[in-house]
Scaffold this motif. Structure first.
Motif, PDB file in Angstrom:
ATOM      1  N   ARG A  18      -5.020  -2.310  -0.340  1.00 28.28           N
ATOM      2  CA  ARG A  18      -5.431  -2.431   1.057  1.00 28.28           C
ATOM      3  C   ARG A  18      -6.709  -1.637   1.243  1.00 28.28           C
ATOM      4  O   ARG A  18      -6.839  -0.519   0.729  1.00 28.28           O
ATOM      5  CB  ARG A  18      -4.350  -1.919   2.008  1.00 28.28           C
ATOM      6  N   ILE A  19      -7.655  -2.220   1.987  1.00 26.84           N
ATOM      7  CA  ILE A  19      -8.916  -1.537   2.285  1.00 26.84           C
ATOM      8  C   ILE A  19      -9.014  -1.378   3.787  1.00 26.84           C
ATOM      9  O   ILE A  19      -8.957  -2.365   4.529  1.00 26.84           O
ATOM     10  CB  ILE A  19     -10.138  -2.341   1.805  1.00 26.84           C
ATOM     11  N   ILE A  20      -9.165  -0.140   4.225  1.00 25.69           N
ATOM     12  CA  ILE A  20      -9.327   0.098   5.661  1.00 25.69           C
ATOM     13  C   ILE A  20     -10.718   0.657   5.939  1.00 25.69           C
ATOM     14  O   ILE A  20     -11.283   1.388   5.123  1.00 25.69           O
ATOM     15  CB  ILE A  20      -8.234   1.020   6.243  1.00 25.69           C
ATOM     16  N   GLU A  21     -11.253   0.295   7.068  1.00 25.33           N
ATOM     17  CA  GLU A  21     -12.600   0.701   7.467  1.00 25.33           C
ATOM     18  C   GLU A  21     -12.564   1.187   8.914  1.00 25.33           C
ATOM     19  O   GLU A  21     -12.106   0.472   9.808  1.00 25.33           O
ATOM     20  CB  GLU A  21     -13.568  -0.478   7.332  1.00 25.33           C
TER      21      GLU A  21
ATOM     22  N   MET B 151     -10.990 -14.152  -2.723  1.00 25.57           N
ATOM     23  CA  MET B 151     -10.373 -15.023  -3.732  1.00 25.57           C
ATOM     24  C   MET B 151      -9.014 -14.477  -4.178  1.00 25.57           C
ATOM     25  O   MET B 151      -8.193 -15.214  -4.710  1.00 25.57           O
ATOM     26  CB  MET B 151     -11.294 -15.158  -4.948  1.00 25.57           C
ATOM     27  N   TYR B 152      -8.799 -13.187  -3.951  1.00 24.36           N
ATOM     28  CA  TYR B 152      -7.525 -12.548  -4.303  1.00 24.36           C
ATOM     29  C   TYR B 152      -6.673 -12.282  -3.068  1.00 24.36           C
ATOM     30  O   TYR B 152      -5.689 -11.538  -3.132  1.00 24.36           O
ATOM     31  CB  TYR B 152      -7.802 -11.244  -5.062  1.00 24.36           C
ATOM     32  N   GLY B 153      -7.075 -12.859  -1.947  1.00 25.51           N
ATOM     33  CA  GLY B 153      -6.307 -12.689  -0.715  1.00 25.51           C
ATOM     34  C   GLY B 153      -6.473 -11.330  -0.063  1.00 25.51           C
ATOM     35  O   GLY B 153      -5.606 -10.906   0.710  1.00 25.51           O
ATOM     36  N   ILE B 154      -7.568 -10.644  -0.351  1.00 27.44           N
ATOM     37  CA  ILE B 154      -7.786  -9.291   0.171  1.00 27.44           C
ATOM     38  C   ILE B 154      -8.950  -9.304   1.157  1.00 27.44           C
ATOM     39  O   ILE B 154     -10.040  -9.775   0.832  1.00 27.44           O
ATOM     40  CB  ILE B 154      -8.079  -8.295  -0.969  1.00 27.44           C
ATOM     41  N   GLU B 155      -8.720  -8.775   2.347  1.00 30.25           N
ATOM     42  CA  GLU B 155      -9.773  -8.643   3.347  1.00 30.25           C
ATOM     43  C   GLU B 155      -9.771  -7.230   3.910  1.00 30.25           C
ATOM     44  O   GLU B 155      -8.727  -6.584   4.018  1.00 30.25           O
ATOM     45  CB  GLU B 155      -9.590  -9.675   4.465  1.00 30.25           C
ATOM     46  N   VAL B 156     -10.958  -6.768   4.266  1.00 32.05           N
ATOM     47  CA  VAL B 156     -11.094  -5.425   4.827  1.00 32.05           C
ATOM     48  C   VAL B 156     -10.481  -5.387   6.227  1.00 32.05           C
ATOM     49  O   VAL B 156     -10.718  -6.279   7.049  1.00 32.05           O
ATOM     50  CB  VAL B 156     -12.576  -5.015   4.893  1.00 32.05           C
ATOM     51  N   GLU B 157      -9.708  -4.334   6.502  1.00 35.42           N
ATOM     52  CA  GLU B 157      -9.107  -4.129   7.830  1.00 35.42           C
ATOM     53  C   GLU B 157     -10.021  -3.193   8.623  1.00 35.42           C
ATOM     54  O   GLU B 157      -9.998  -1.981   8.433  1.00 35.42           O
ATOM     55  CB  GLU B 157      -7.709  -3.519   7.681  1.00 35.42           C
ATOM     56  N   VAL B 158     -10.845  -3.779   9.492  1.00 30.47           N
ATOM     57  CA  VAL B 158     -11.810  -2.984  10.255  1.00 30.47           C
ATOM     58  C   VAL B 158     -11.119  -2.297  11.430  1.00 30.47           C
ATOM     59  O   VAL B 158      -9.974  -2.594  11.763  1.00 30.47           O
ATOM     60  CB  VAL B 158     -12.982  -3.862  10.755  1.00 30.47           C
ATOM     61  N   ALA B 159     -11.863  -1.354  12.032  1.00 29.60           N
ATOM     62  CA  ALA B 159     -11.360  -0.581  13.180  1.00 29.60           C
ATOM     63  C   ALA B 159     -10.025   0.088  12.862  1.00 29.60           C
ATOM     64  O   ALA B 159      -9.159   0.231  13.726  1.00 29.60           O
ATOM     65  CB  ALA B 159     -11.229  -1.475  14.412  1.00 29.60           C
ATOM     66  N   THR B 160      -9.868   0.505  11.601  1.00 29.96           N
ATOM     67  CA  THR B 160      -8.620   1.120  11.154  1.00 29.96           C
ATOM     68  C   THR B 160      -8.949   2.458  10.499  1.00 29.96           C
ATOM     69  O   THR B 160      -9.673   2.505   9.507  1.00 29.96           O
ATOM     70  CB  THR B 160      -7.883   0.205  10.160  1.00 29.96           C
ATOM     71  N   GLU B 161      -8.395   3.517  11.045  1.00 34.10           N
ATOM     72  CA  GLU B 161      -8.788   4.875  10.658  1.00 34.10           C
ATOM     73  C   GLU B 161      -7.622   5.642  10.053  1.00 34.10           C
ATOM     74  O   GLU B 161      -6.494   5.602  10.559  1.00 34.10           O
ATOM     75  CB  GLU B 161      -9.308   5.615  11.892  1.00 34.10           C
ATOM     76  N   LEU B 162      -7.900   6.346   8.955  1.00 30.71           N
ATOM     77  CA  LEU B 162      -6.924   7.259   8.377  1.00 30.71           C
ATOM     78  C   LEU B 162      -6.954   8.565   9.164  1.00 30.71           C
ATOM     79  O   LEU B 162      -7.998   9.200   9.296  1.00 30.71           O
ATOM     80  CB  LEU B 162      -7.251   7.529   6.905  1.00 30.71           C
TER      81      LEU B 162
END
Length: 556
Positions: free
Chosen positions: A32-35, A123-134
């Protein structure tokens, strides 16, 4: 105990985070990628793509896209009194060779590079989750738990993410390093200020990096971008008479400042798309790892833009870490493997900081040498000589068998992490060279080594004319390792087309480049193990050397 819902949580969606994610995705690891930002930034930052980074893009399957969008090398064009007076190469142009097909940098804005990487991740079903903060981070010996907040126009949605590992690729001001309590010692050069951004410009060609004036006096530079059809140039503006605070908000003032310096009636400046006040920070974290958490790229190190090493070094971090994390997530990594991310990358980064700071000092010196231009960058910055010869997980039998005096010489060969001497033999820990002109003995197709190397597996090159006992023993050993993580490639010399039972691939070195580039003799047996990141992990004679190398890679 909380159940793990993703293998790796990546914080930050710049090139560092995206390359880490793509490397893991190609290894079949969930990501998972969060931004934190609600959008993907535009801009030409980090646009110098060095040859070693181009090779990484090749291994990841992105190079064709990068070259389709990017632009080839340009030269500086110095202007004075409204006339062009001198061209200066950014770096010395070098012709490609069989072992080094990419010897020159390309230009590609970071926004375009990230778009390409995001497209490949889809292509691997992965998208960046924007407006998401750790917002918080805890870890145990088995997992990490991050609390993240998703900001929407209507509400904040809080979620607990449980992962095997976390990677902080969230920049110098990001959360991960701070939450881990890692220090970030160094300095900020407040005396050196540069306005950087993107601006519309007409009246200049798109073949040069246009330079008006020179630091530390008043000046500005306009570099063509991959958005040439929109007449977008990258801007750098500086000088003691520039009112930086005013220029940030009053773009008419900024344009007028540039017009007065240019003395060029044909120059027309349009919209300033973005502009920021840049001051060099020269810092490196005390460690790139704490438990199951890692930091990479600007989260781990920042430095002067002089030399164009930032984005490139960040991608090298990501590619070094990615394959190691993949093996750890699969439960097959040796106990020391993840530690070597810090062991290998930290010395390289420290030398990079020294080199880029020296260039910064030279660029802003009040008195410049008449013999050499500070704007001509040394070829070492192409990063083709970056190596890990000292790493505890690389194994070179020639070095291992040296006597005491010779080992002192071997240590001297590791004095620089950036430089491999011209004509020096290849060592374990060096960049693995390419070799075209290979023929697949079974299909008769033409092949090259860079088409074979991938981030999902080690490639074991077995150089031998025939099926002798050494090769058979080596293939038997390779069969013991986890399926799909090691690929065996037997390389026959020019005069041999003998098959090899048990090998994944058998090639004939028809042009002789593979034997030459890897320092192998046509009439003897040798083994080169190439890591998933395109580094030579081992140079050995046979099965025992292979076993010794992989004992540092795989568990058990």
């Amino acid at each position: 105990m909380s159940s793990i819902n993703v293998d790796v949580l990546i914080v930050g969606s710049g090139p560092t985070g995206l390359v880490t994610a793509l490397t893991l995705a190609q290894n079949g690891v969930s990501v998972r990628i969060i931004e934190k930002l609600p959008y993907f930034p535009k801009g030409q930052r980090g646009s110098g793509v060095m040859p070693r980074t181009l090779e990484v893009y090749q291994f990841l399957g992105c190079l064709e896209d990068v070259k389709t969008v990017g632009i080839p090398p340009v030269e500086y064009l110095q202007w004075a009194d409204g006339k062009p007076v001198q061209t200066i190469p950014v770096m010395v142009y070098e012709e490609p060779t069989p072992g080094i097909p990419e010897r020159n940098y390309w230009l590609l804005g970071q926004d375009a590079a990230c778009r390409i990487l995001r497209d490949h991740l889809k292509m691997y079903g992965i998208e960046v989750e924007v407006a998401t903060e750790l917002v918080s981070l805890d870890q145990t010996e088995e997992l990490v738990v991050g609390r993240v907040v998703k900001n929407t126009p209507d509400e904040e949605v809080e979620e607990e993410v449980t992962a095997k590992y976390i990677v902080g690729a969230d920049g110098a001001k990001g959360a991960v390093r701070k939450l881990l309590g890692l220090t970030f010692p160094g300095e900020t050069r407040d005396a050196v200020r540069i306005l950087i951004g993107d601006i519309e410009a007409w009246g200049l060609d798109h073949r040069h990096w246009h330079k008006f004036g020179d630091a530390p006096q008043d000046g500005f530079m306009l570099r063509p971008s991959d958005r040439g059809n929109e007449n977008i140039f990258f801007l750098a503006c500086f000088g003691p008479n520039l009112d930086y605070a005013r220029a940030l908000v009053d773009h008419d003032y900024l344009r007028e400042f540039m017009y007065k310096l240019s003395h060029l009636p044909d120059l027309k400046l349009g919209k300033v798309e973005s502009v920021g006040d840049y001051r060099p920070n020269i810092r490196v974290a005390n460690s790139f790892r704490k438990g199951r958490a890692f930091i990479a790229g600007d989260a781990a190190h920042v430095h002067s833009v002089t030399g164009g090493q930032g984005m490139n070094s960040s991608i090298m971090d990501a590619f070094n870490l990615g394959w190691k994390l993949a093996l750890a997530c699969k439960g097959v990594a040796s106990p020391i493997l993840l530690d070597t991310y810090n062991t290998e990358r930290l010395p390289v980064i420290k030398e990079m900081l020294e080199r880029t700071t020296a260039i910064l000092n030279k660029t802003y010196a009040k008195e410049k040498s008449a013999k050499s231009s500070p704007w001509l960058r040394p070829t070492q910055l192409k990063q083709l000589g970056v190596h890990y010869r000292w790493s505890p997980i690389v194994f070179d039998e020639q070095v291992d068998q040296l006597g005491a005096n010779a080992k002192v010489k071997a240590q001297q060969e590791m004095a620089s992490t950036y430089v491999v001497e011209e004509g020096d033999r290849m060592h374990a820990g060096d960049r693995a060279p390419d070799a075209p002109g290979l023929i697949d003995i079974k299909s008769e197709d033409a092949r090259r080594l860079f088409e074979i190397y991938r981030p999902e597996y080690h490639t074991v090159l077995l150089f031998a004319a025939g099926n002798d006992a050494t090769i058979n023993a080596a293939l038997a050993v390779l069969g013991r390792y986890p399926k799909g993580l090691v690929r065996s490639v037997v390389v026959r010399p020019q005069g041999s087309t003998a098959p090899a039972k048990g090998a994944d691939l058998v090639l004939q070195d028809k042009e002789g480049y593979a034997y030459s580039e890897y320092g192998m003799k046509q009439d003897s047996v040798g083994v080169a193990v190439v890591r998933p990141d395109g580094i030579v992990g081992a140079l050995v004679g046979g099965a025992l050397g292979i076993q010794k190398y992989f004992s540092g890679i795989f568990s058990g």
